[in-house]
Design an enzyme around this catalytic site. Structure first.
Site, mmCIF file in Angstrom:
data_model
loop_
_atom_site.group_PDB
_atom_site.id
_atom_site.type_symbol
_atom_site.label_atom_id
_atom_site.label_comp_id
_atom_site.label_asym_id
_atom_site.label_seq_id
_atom_site.Cartn_x
_atom_site.Cartn_y
_atom_site.Cartn_z
ATOM 1 N N SER A 130 -2.262 -4.779 4.872
ATOM 2 C CA SER A 130 -2.254 -3.666 3.923
ATOM 3 C C SER A 130 -2.649 -4.124 2.535
ATOM 4 O O SER A 130 -2.363 -5.266 2.133
ATOM 5 C CB SER A 130 -0.839 -3.066 3.872
ATOM 6 O OG SER A 130 -0.689 -2.189 2.779
ATOM 7 N N TYR A 156 7.959 -3.319 2.418
ATOM 8 C CA TYR A 156 6.793 -3.105 3.289
ATOM 9 C C TYR A 156 5.712 -4.138 3.010
ATOM 10 O O TYR A 156 5.170 -4.761 3.932
ATOM 11 C CB TYR A 156 6.240 -1.693 3.094
ATOM 12 C CG TYR A 156 4.936 -1.461 3.819
ATOM 13 C CD1 TYR A 156 4.888 -1.448 5.208
ATOM 14 C CD2 TYR A 156 3.747 -1.251 3.113
ATOM 15 C CE1 TYR A 156 3.688 -1.240 5.877
ATOM 16 C CE2 TYR A 156 2.557 -1.045 3.778
ATOM 17 C CZ TYR A 156 2.529 -1.037 5.152
ATOM 18 O OH TYR A 156 1.341 -0.846 5.819
#
Length: 345
Positions: A130, A156
Site C-alpha cells: 500500500s 494498517y
C-alpha cells in the site's frame, strides 16, 4: 494453462483480477474468508459471474488458521505456478480501533501463506502492499527507494510494511520470486462501500452533505481498478520470466487529486451539487499520496490510462445498477456541471 491462487478473491480488486486472469487464459483458484468488515452479500455478488466460469474454483479459508488449514481447504489435484496475495484487513481508520486484528490478519496471515508456499514449493508471489507505507514522506512523488523506517503512521501501514519485510525474508531463505506492489487509492466498479468515492456518491444520491476531514487540501493518487489489475498481471508475467527476482513497485496514477477537487468531480459524475460539512482531520491520514511510476513502467511496461473523469463515469454507471437514482429535482441538467460547493457549518 497456469494455475494462479488469488487470496482475497471475493473483494473489490480480487474479483476484477480473477476476471482478468481468466480472460487471459489462466486457471484461477480463489480464496477468501468473508471478513465481516463489510457485508458478505456484496462479496458474493462480486463472485457471482466468476462461479460460472469453468476454470475458476473458490474456497473459503482463513489464513490466520495456518498453512495446514489452507492446504486442507484448497481443491485437490492442482499445482500452482503463482500466488497473488490480496487478502488483508484494509483501511487506515479502522486499524486505529483494532490494531491487533490488523496484525493478526495482515502479518500472521501473510506468514502462514508464505509457509504454505514454502511447503508446497510455489515460487512466485505478487504481494499487495500500500501507498500507506510511505507515511508523510516529505519527498514527492514517492519512490520505491525511499527509506521507510519510522514512517508508518497507522497500524494498517505498519502491517503492510511488515508484510514486505516478510516477503524479503522468504525470498532470501527460500528463493521466492516476489513483487511487492504498492497500490495507490484504487477505485472503480465494486469499490468497497466504506471508501471515499463510493461513500460520497451514495451520500449525494441521498441528498446528504459530504464530510470533509481537514481543510480539503489532502490529496490522493486515485488509480482506476483496471489499471491496477493490469499492473498486477504485468508483475506476475515479469516474475515468471525472471525467476528469483525481488522487486517493489508503485502502481499508481501519478496524478494526486485534492479532496475538494475529487468531491466536485464526483458531483459532476453523479449530477448532484455537493454540500460540504467540514470536520477535524482524522488521525493516521497522510497529507498526500503520489506515485512515481518510473520503475513500474521500466520493468513492467505499466502505464495507467484511465482519467479520473472516465473512471468516475464507469463507477457511477455501476452504482446506478446497485442503487436507485437520486430524485430528478436534485440533478443538474444533462451536460451541466453542478453548482459551486457550499460549505455547511
Amino acid at each position: 494453462m497456469r494455475t494462479v491462487l488469488v487470496t482475497g478473491s471475493a473483494g473489490f480488486i480480487g474479483s476484477h483480477l480473477c476476471e482478468r486472469l481468466l480472460a487471459d487464459g489462466h486457471r484461477v483458484v480463489g480464496v477468501d474468508n468473508f471478513d465481516p468488515f463489510y457485508s458478505q452479500s456484496i462479496k458474493e455478488g462480486n463472485l457471482a459471474a466468476l462461479r460460472q466460469h469453468p476454470h475458476f474454483r473458490f474456497c473459503q479459508a482463513d489464513l490466520r488458521q495456518g498453512a495446514a488449514a489452507l492446504q486442507a481447504a484448497l481443491p485437490a489435484g492442482f499445482t500452482y505456478e503463482a500466488v497473488v496475495h490480496l487478502a488483508a484487513k484494509a483501511g487506515v481508520g479502522p486499524s486505529l480501533r483494532e490494531p491487533a486484528a490488523y496484525m493478526e490478519n495482515n502479518v500472521l496471515g501473510t506468514t502462514h501463506l508464505l509457509e504454505w508456499m514454502r511447503q508446497q514449493e510455489v515460487k512466485t508471489l505478487v504481494f499487495a502492499s500500500s501507498s500507506s507505507v510511505y507515511g508523510n514522506t516529505p519527498r514527492t512523488p514517492f519512490r520505491e527507494d525511499e527509506s521507510l523506517l519510522a514512517r508508518s503512521i497507522s497500524p494498517y501501514a505498519a502491517s503492510k510494511l511488515a508484510g514486505e519485510a516478510l516477503t524479503f525474508t522468504y525470498h532470501h531463505l527460500y528463493q521466492l520470486s516476489v513483487l511487492n506492489a504498492r497500490f495507490f487509492t484504487v477505485y472503480g466498479p465494486r469499490q468497497r462501500p466504506d471508501l471515499a468515492i463510493h461513500k460520497f456518491a451514495r451520500l449525494l444520491r441521498a441528498g446528504q452533505p459530504i464530510p470533509v476531514y481537514g481543510d480539503g487540501s489532502m490529496a490522493r493518487d486515485y488509480t482506476f481498478v483496471a489499471d491496477t489489475v493490469d499492473g498486477i498481471v504485468r508483475g506476475l508475467e515479469y516474475l515468471l520470466a525472471h525467476p528469483g527476482a525481488y522487486e517493489t513497485v508503485n502502481l499508481g496514477n501519478s496524478q494526486p487529486v485534492p479532496l475538494l477537487e475529487l468531491v466536485a468531480a464526483i458531483g459532476l459524475a453523479v449530477g448532484v451539487a455537493p454540500v460540504l460539512q467540514f470536520q477535524p482531520a482524522q488521525a493516521g491520514d497522510v497529507d498526500i499520496t503520489y506515485a512515481d511510476n518510473e520503475k513500474a513502467a521500466r520493468l513492467l511496461g505499466y502505464q495507467p490510462r484511465t482519467t479520473l473523469a472516465e473512471g468516475l463515469r464507469q463507477f457511477v454507471g455501476w452504482l446506478d445498477t446497485q442503487v436507485a437514482p437520486a430524485e430528478p429535482a436534485t440533478l443538474a441538467p444533462a451536460g451541466q456541471a453542478p453548482v459551486a460547493l457550499t460549505p455547511r457549518s
